[in-house]
Structure formats: C-alpha cells, structure tokens
Write a protein that holds these residues in place. Structure first.
Motif, PDB file in Angstrom:
ATOM      1  N   THR A 167      -3.055  -4.915  -5.293  1.00 20.78           N
ATOM      2  CA  THR A 167      -2.962  -4.659  -3.853  1.00 20.78           C
ATOM      3  C   THR A 167      -4.307  -4.817  -3.163  1.00 20.78           C
ATOM      4  OG1 THR A 167      -1.120  -3.138  -4.242  1.00 20.78           O
ATOM      5  CG2 THR A 167      -2.260  -2.967  -2.126  1.00 20.78           C
ATOM      6  N   ILE A 175      -6.391   6.939  -1.874  1.00 18.57           N
ATOM      7  CA  ILE A 175      -5.983   6.843  -3.278  1.00 18.57           C
ATOM      8  C   ILE A 175      -6.821   7.787  -4.139  1.00 18.57           C
ATOM      9  CG2 ILE A 175      -5.834   5.300  -5.264  1.00 18.57           C
ATOM     10  CD1 ILE A 175      -3.721   4.800  -3.132  1.00 18.57           C
ATOM     11  N   LYS A 201       0.827  -1.206   0.000  1.00 15.61           N
ATOM     12  CA  LYS A 201       0.000   0.000   0.000  1.00 15.61           C
ATOM     13  C   LYS A 201       0.861   1.257   0.000  1.00 15.61           C
ATOM     14  CE  LYS A 201      -4.067  -2.003   2.282  1.00 15.61           C
ATOM     15  NZ  LYS A 201      -4.939  -1.946   3.477  1.00 15.61           N
ATOM     16  N   SER A 248      -1.354  -1.842 -10.028  1.00 16.26           N
ATOM     17  CA  SER A 248      -0.963  -1.966  -8.624  1.00 16.26           C
ATOM     18  C   SER A 248      -2.172  -1.870  -7.704  1.00 16.26           C
ATOM     19  CB  SER A 248       0.049  -0.875  -8.269  1.00 16.26           C
ATOM     20  OG  SER A 248       1.212  -0.987  -9.050  1.00 16.26           O
ATOM     21  N   ILE A 249      -3.120  -1.001  -8.047  1.00 10.41           N
ATOM     22  CA  ILE A 249      -4.340  -0.888  -7.237  1.00 10.41           C
ATOM     23  C   ILE A 249      -5.103  -2.204  -7.271  1.00 10.41           C
ATOM     24  CG2 ILE A 249      -6.562   0.283  -7.027  1.00 10.41           C
ATOM     25  CD1 ILE A 249      -5.298   2.785  -8.080  1.00 10.41           C
ATOM     26  N   ARG A 250      -5.283  -2.757  -8.458  1.00  7.42           N
ATOM     27  CA  ARG A 250      -6.035  -4.015  -8.567  1.00  7.42           C
ATOM     28  C   ARG A 250      -5.352  -5.138  -7.795  1.00  7.42           C
ATOM     29  NH1 ARG A 250      -5.668  -6.191 -12.839  1.00  7.42           N
ATOM     30  NH2 ARG A 250      -4.431  -4.823 -14.174  1.00  7.42           N
ATOM     31  N   LEU A 262     -14.568   1.329  -8.524  1.00  7.84           N
ATOM     32  CA  LEU A 262     -13.818   0.121  -8.219  1.00  7.84           C
ATOM     33  C   LEU A 262     -14.816  -1.031  -8.155  1.00  7.84           C
ATOM     34  CD1 LEU A 262     -11.987   1.867  -5.301  1.00  7.84           C
ATOM     35  CD2 LEU A 262     -10.999   1.496  -7.542  1.00  7.84           C
ATOM     36  N   LEU A 279      -8.719   3.252   0.011  1.00  4.99           N
ATOM     37  CA  LEU A 279      -9.076   3.649  -1.347  1.00  4.99           C
ATOM     38  C   LEU A 279      -9.503   5.109  -1.405  1.00  4.99           C
ATOM     39  CD1 LEU A 279     -10.974   0.439  -2.490  1.00  4.99           C
ATOM     40  CD2 LEU A 279      -8.759   1.242  -3.308  1.00  4.99           C
ATOM     41  N   LEU A 302       1.868   6.321  -6.942  1.00  8.11           N
ATOM     42  CA  LEU A 302       0.838   7.264  -7.367  1.00  8.11           C
ATOM     43  C   LEU A 302       1.351   8.694  -7.286  1.00  8.11           C
ATOM     44  CD1 LEU A 302      -2.013   7.825  -8.285  1.00  8.11           C
ATOM     45  CD2 LEU A 302      -2.768   7.698  -5.921  1.00  8.11           C
ATOM     46  N   VAL A 361     -10.877  -1.082 -12.446  1.00  4.26           N
ATOM     47  CA  VAL A 361     -10.763   0.299 -11.973  1.00  4.26           C
ATOM     48  C   VAL A 361     -11.181   1.200 -13.128  1.00  4.26           C
ATOM     49  CG1 VAL A 361      -9.228   2.076 -11.068  1.00  4.26           C
ATOM     50  CG2 VAL A 361      -8.857  -0.314 -10.435  1.00  4.26           C
ATOM     51  N   LEU A 400       2.277   1.665  -3.314  1.00  9.91           N
ATOM     52  CA  LEU A 400       1.242   2.154  -4.222  1.00  9.91           C
ATOM     53  C   LEU A 400       1.080   3.664  -4.092  1.00  9.91           C
ATOM     54  CD1 LEU A 400      -1.091   1.692  -6.205  1.00  9.91           C
ATOM     55  CD2 LEU A 400      -2.550   1.139  -4.252  1.00  9.91           C
ATOM     56  N   SER A 402      -3.110   1.695 -12.015  1.00 14.13           N
ATOM     57  CA  SER A 402      -4.264   0.812 -11.813  1.00 14.13           C
ATOM     58  C   SER A 402      -3.873  -0.657 -11.642  1.00 14.13           C
ATOM     59  CB  SER A 402      -5.260   0.974 -12.959  1.00 14.13           C
ATOM     60  OG  SER A 402      -4.658   0.664 -14.195  1.00 14.13           O
TER      61      SER A 402
END
Length: 695
Positions: free
Chosen positions: A224, A340, A193, A220-222, A321, A337, A200, A230, A196, A218
């Motif tokens: 993590t 983020i 996180k 990395s977001i998906r 999301l 989130l 970002l 996304v 991430l 995105s």
C-alpha cells in the motif's frame, strides 16, 4: 492522410468544398482515441498543421494551473518551459477575457507581447489564437502563425473556431477521463489504506504476539505504501539497549541485522525511542545528524522513516520503514503511517500485557503446585524446639542475618534440622511475605537440575512439551533454599555463580536474559572446603556461598533438647491420630536422651511416630529393646550382627571397586546394582560413601 489546404482568392476569402469540410471533421474525430492529456498534446499540433495552412501550430493546455505546450513549426523549433512561463498572464487573459478568436499582426502587436515575441523571432508575421473553452472549463489556447503578413480571413476564422470548439471538447473529455482515473486511483489507494487499517485491527484483536501481528499485516503495508521493508525495534530485557525484534524485508534479509544490539545513545533509533518524536530522511541527512545507525548499513538504503510506538504516554518501541530508492516520505505518508504505528503500539502493549499475565498465571500455578506439595510433605509446624546453649547460639545467628539479604550456608549432619533453620531465616526477614521455595539438589537427576533451577522453554529438549518456570523465578523477591548443594555438578556451578553475582540467568532454550531478586540459602551435610581441595566444588562458588555460615549441631551435642522434642513429637502425632497421650515414663525419657541418634532429629521423629501408632492408652510406650538394638558398635554391628545399612554400604563399595568407580554405562556400578545413577548417588551420600583419593 491527405492534406487539406484552403484555396486563396484575390479577395482573401477561402472557399471550401463540402467534401473537404467532411474530411476535416472526420480527421478531428480521431481525437477521441486519446485518453491521456500528454498523448493528445503530442498529436494535436501535427494533425492541425496537416489540416490548416500554418507555418507554426501550437497548443497550450492548462491543467490544475500548470501550463504545457507543444508546437509544430516548419523550422522545427520548440517552446521551452521558461519561455512558456512568460505567456502565463496572456494565456489566462485570452481564455478569460477574450471569448472570441484573436487575429493580430505580429509586427505591431502590443497587448500580447510575450506570445507575439515568441512567434515573431521564429519568422512569423501574423497570428490567430483561439481560446479552448467549454461552458465550465478554461482549457487553454490554440495558435496558428504564418510567415506572410496576410491576415486570417473571416471565413477561415469561422471554420477554425469550429475546429477550436471541437478540440476543446476533445481536450475536456481527455482531462475529465484523466482526472477520473486519478480520482479512481486515489479512491483505490484510500480503499487499500482503509482495508489495511481493518486488517490491522483484526490482527490486533486475534494475535497477542508482536511478531505475528507484523507478519500478518506487513505485506499489505509494503504494497500500500510502496515500501521495501518494515521492521520492529523493541527494548531488550535490560532496557539498556534496543534490539531488532522482527523484520519483513523480501530480498534484503541481510540489510538489517538481528544480532547487532542498538544502543540508546549514539543511535537514531535510540533518539526516536527516548524523544518520542519521529525521524524521516535519507542517508545523507542521517550522516549529517551525527548518529551511528548500528543496525542499518549506509550502503544499502536510501530513505528511512522511524516512528515511535507510543501507548499511554509511554514509548514501547520504534517502527522502522525503509525504501531502497531515494524517495522521501511525504507528509500524507507519514500521517497515515503514524496511524498504523498507533495500532501497532496497541498490539505490542496488549502482547506485553498478555505475556506478563501469562507469566504471572504460570508462576501462580507453579507456586500453587509447589505449595500443595509442601503441604503434603511437611508436618505443618514451624517452631524450633529446644533451649540448649548450642541451639540458642544458632538462633542468635539466625536473628543477626535474617534482616539482611546476604547468602547463608547452613551446615550440619543429615536430619539435624537445616531446613527449619532456613525457614526461620526467611520468616524473620523482610521477604516473609513472598515465597520460600526449596529444592533438594540430590533428589533431582543431574540432567534435569538446570531446568529445575532456571526453567526451560517449550521444545528446549526432548520431553519439554510446555514452558516451565524455574525455582529462581518462583522465588523472586522471596527466598530459595537449595538443600544438598554439594551435589550440584561442576558444569552447572558456574551458572549458579552467575545468578549469585549478576542476578541474571536464561531459561533452557531461550536467549532472553531474566533477572531474579531471590535470596539464596544453601545447606549441605558435607565439608565443602574439602571438596574444593579435591576439585569437586568450585572455590569461587564456595566463597560466594560461605558469606554467613551457620552450623547446626547434631542431636547428640544438644541432649538437653531431647525431652522437649520427644514431648513435641508425641503430642503432634497423637493429635493427628486422635489419641490422648499425656505421660512419658522416666525410663523411656532417659533411654531416649542417652541414645546417640545417628539419624538426628529425623530418626527421633520416626521412632516417636512408630511409638504413638503402637501405644494404646495415655502412656507413651517406646520399645527400648529395639532402641538398644539399633545402637551400633564401632564396627557398624548391632548385637554382633551387621546392620542392614552396613551390609548395603559394603555391597555398594564392593561393586564400585569392581567397576573402578564408574557409575554410568552398561558395565557401570548403577547397572550392576540394578538402580539408576541418581539413585546410586543418593544412596552413597546417605551411607557416607566417598571415593578414596587417587594415589
């Protein structure tokens, strides 16, 4: 494994041989192989039932307040979770208040009733329970039950106490290892996180395009947050609806549709955008909410999290999301989130600001180039010279229409001063603080005129190596002057009509709708109503242009203005050439006033400029012989000889008739005349050549 059973003697004592004890301990060492609590719980009762003479062996573990139990019984019975929950208080009493083993007869037990009842209904009569404790932890209880009423002798209890201590150590190690793995997983999750967030931040700092920001972070977001997709939803240019701006949905590109607008009303994304509050839930809750989700088919997704992108108390868009499985977002998920989403909002705000700055910078560059071109091409005077009745009538019309935003159509012969009238309308209006942008429609090739008017994007056509801002965009809040508007092709006229009616247009190569607040002033030297009858000009566009027509009279109809114009041009050119001219002979002025001036003010300007160049001294000298020689007769001849323009006109007409009025192509008139098609059209317009009506 060879089973070990203690030998019973009449006194109730158990005698153990050294080899049997060694085998007992060797078997217990096998517990070290288990690192998961569930694995140890499943294995331990079976191992102990082989080592100890017991009709039912149970192990109860306590992990973060949760009880788990496994029992090995001769009748194959198990302890249900609901039954185990009744043991809770008694288990805690054993591990807390009873540091020593408990040996009880199940027939008369009153203190540990729930545990005694569970073993008694399974046919057991005696029970021995050992707390599984270490110096720091209370881990659970180890139970042995027998069907016979014979109690557990002290020697056996002492041995089983050692076994319980060994088991407690093994359980403690297993739980510590499991907890350390959990902590390690949590630390790894926090590390991902943090990484991430750092990625970002770096992306926000290095990218000024929202699509690039989302595309870079995105995945990395998906990964993590265990997401399936996304998406970024932003308002369109009209701010009346939302649009799916960019999407990262591997394996599910058809789930969210780019081409479907999302209305602000009756859509979940619109609700989040307007309220600035997140929405998290599954599709069942979505259907109960009464909102139609116009971009997300209900048969594809299970869980949705919509977060507003808020920056400086303003909602910029919606962060979407999704998960394909029914797995609601937890509070920690939403909290992270939301952080983020805050970073994404910063990126979008920066991107919008950069885009606006870029557009303004490009517009300023275009305006600078345009104004420089204007300075080079204009004579730097803005006054309209003359006091004739015809000119006064025109100026009264200018004063009447200037304060309004109405479209003006200026008609008149070539060179009569239509552009000066247009500038006067602009200078007397409330738009005078903004740009006056002009475009001669006859001077631009037909294929490039649309780009000049509305602009184009990079790569819109061959040669479009950069984005270009159109004249309507340059003139927004100001005035755009379209000279020779009759030369706009019939295919382009509907787009011009749309700008006048809807104030909307698109650049070439772009689907983004732009708005303009430019006021249109058009000019022509042709009769548009005649062109409408010949179906060369759209009637609806003509009526839209002809809101306030102004006719500029030719110079021959305002001869009383000629002396003023002669003096004005003479002084202007003399000043530019650093000459002093203060006298204009009466004979010269009379000759200039009596000349018909087919080229109007522009012809007068050129003649006076030539005269100033040739004049030596303070008296303006105009070659009257040359002026008389220019006066054509009714047949277009001067002193018995055809003028150059008439010869050119006849030649062009001859070639047009030979080619059946076909302009383009290898056998067209333009090719035969050795000129380009736009040049031919311009020459035809200047010479007054029009195609005769078809029979």
């Amino acid at each position: 494994m060879r089973s070990f059973h203690p030998q019973r003697v009449p006194s109730g004592e158990i005698r153990l041989q050294a080899t049997q004890i060694e085998e007992f301990l060797r078997s217990l060492r096998g517990l070290e192989a288990y690192s998961e609590p569930n694995q140890l719980l499943n294995f331990l009762p079976s191992l102990l039932s082989d080592l100890v003479d017991s009709d039912a062996t149970a192990v109860v573990l306590i992990d973060d307040g949760a009880l788990s139990c496994n029992v090995v019984s001769r009748d194959g019975s198990v302890i249900a979770d609901s039954e185990l929950e009744t043991w809770r208080s008694e288990i805690y009493q054993i591990v807390s208040d009873q540091p020593h083993p408990i040996v009880v007869s199940l027939l008369h037990e009153t203190e540990f009733r729930s545990i005694a009842q569970s073993f008694r209904v399974r046919g057991n009569q005696s029970l021995c329970a050992f707390p599984l404790n270490t110096a720091l932890h209370r881990l659970g209880v180890l139970c042995f039950a027998r069907r016979s009423p014979v109690s557990f002798p002290k020697s056996e209890v002492d041995l089983l106490t050692l076994v319980a201590d060994y088991v407690a150590l093994a359980v403690d190690d297993c739980l510590n290892f499991s907890h350390s793995e959990v902590v390690r997983a949590q630390l790894e999750s926090e590390r991902r996180k943090l990484q991430l967030v750092l990625d970002l931040n770096n992306s926000v700092a290095s990218n000024l395009e929202p699509r690039e920001v989302l595309r870079s972070i995105s995945p990395s977001i998906r990964k993590t947050m265990h997401l399936d997709g996304v998406a970024l939803i932003l308002p369109d240019t009209t701010d009346n609806q939302l649009q799916l701006y960019t999407l990262d949905f591997p394996g599910g590109v058809d789930i969210l549709r780019h081409d479907v607008p999302i209305p602000l009303d009756r859509s979940l994304a619109g609700k989040v955008f307007r309220s600035g509050k997140p929405w998290i839930g599954d599709l069942e809750e979505l259907s109960r909410s009464g909102f139609d989700n116009w971009a997300i088919p209900a048969n594809k997704l299970e869980t949705i999290c919509l977060l507003p992108l808020i920056r400086r108390n303003s909602t910029l868009g919606v962060f979407c999301l999704v998960r394909l499985q029914k797995n609601a977002f937890t509070s920690p998920d939403v909290e992270f989130l939301s952080q983020i989403a805050g970073q994404v909002a910063i990126a979008i705000d920066n991107a919008f600001a950069y885009r606006r700055i870029t557009e303004l910078s490009d517009q300023l560059k275009q305006e600078k180039l345009y104004l420089e071109d204007e300075i080079r091409s204009e004579l730097n005077f803005e006054e309209i010279v003359g006091n004739s009745a015809a000119l006064s009538q025109v100026l009264r019309q200018v004063e009447a229409v200037a304060p309004t935003n109405s479209t003006v159509l200026i008609q008149g012969e070539t060179g009569s001063g239509k552009e000066l009238i247009a500038r006067a309308v602009h200078n007397l209006s409330l738009r005078r603080r903004h740009s006056f942008v002009k475009l001669n429609c006859a001077a631009i090739p037909t294929g490039l005129l649309e780009s000049e008017l509305f602009g184009h994007e990079k790569g819109a056509f061959t040669g479009a190596i950069a984005q270009r801002i159109g004249r309507f965009e340059l003139a927004s809040q100001g005035t755009i002057f379209l000279d020779e508007i009759s030369e706009i092709s019939i295919d382009l006229q509907p787009k011009l009509l749309r700008v006048l009616q809807e104030r909307e247009y698109e650049r070439l190569g772009s689907s983004r709708t732009l708005c303009t607040d430019a006021r249109l002033i058009a000019a022509t030297n042709r009769h548009l109503n005649t062109m409408v009858e010949e179906q060369k000009f759209r009637s609806d566009l003509f009526y839209r242009l002809n809101v306030f027509p102004i006719f500029v009279p030719p110079l021959r109809e305002r001869r009383e203005d000629i002396p003023f114009l002669v003096r004005h041009f003479a002084q202007h050119f003399a000043r530019n050439m650093t000459k002093e001219i203060d006298t204009i002979p009466a004979e010269t002025m009379n000759a200039l006033s009596n000349y018909s001036w087919p080229g109007n003010i522009r012809e007068l300007q050129n003649i006076i400029e030539r005269a100033v160049i040739l004049t030596k001294g303070p008296v303006l000298k105009v070659s009257l012989a040359d002026l008389k020689s220019k006066s054509p007769d009714t047949n277009g001849y001067t002193n018995g000889a055809a003028t150059l323009e008439e010869v050119e006109r006849r030649h062009i007409l001859s070639v047009l008739e030979q080619t059946n009025w076909v302009f383009a192509g290898p056998n067209g008139a333009a090719a035969k005349l050795g000129m380009k098609r736009p040049t031919l059209q311009f020459r035809m317009q200047k010479l007054g050549i029009t195609r005769p009506p078809r029979p």
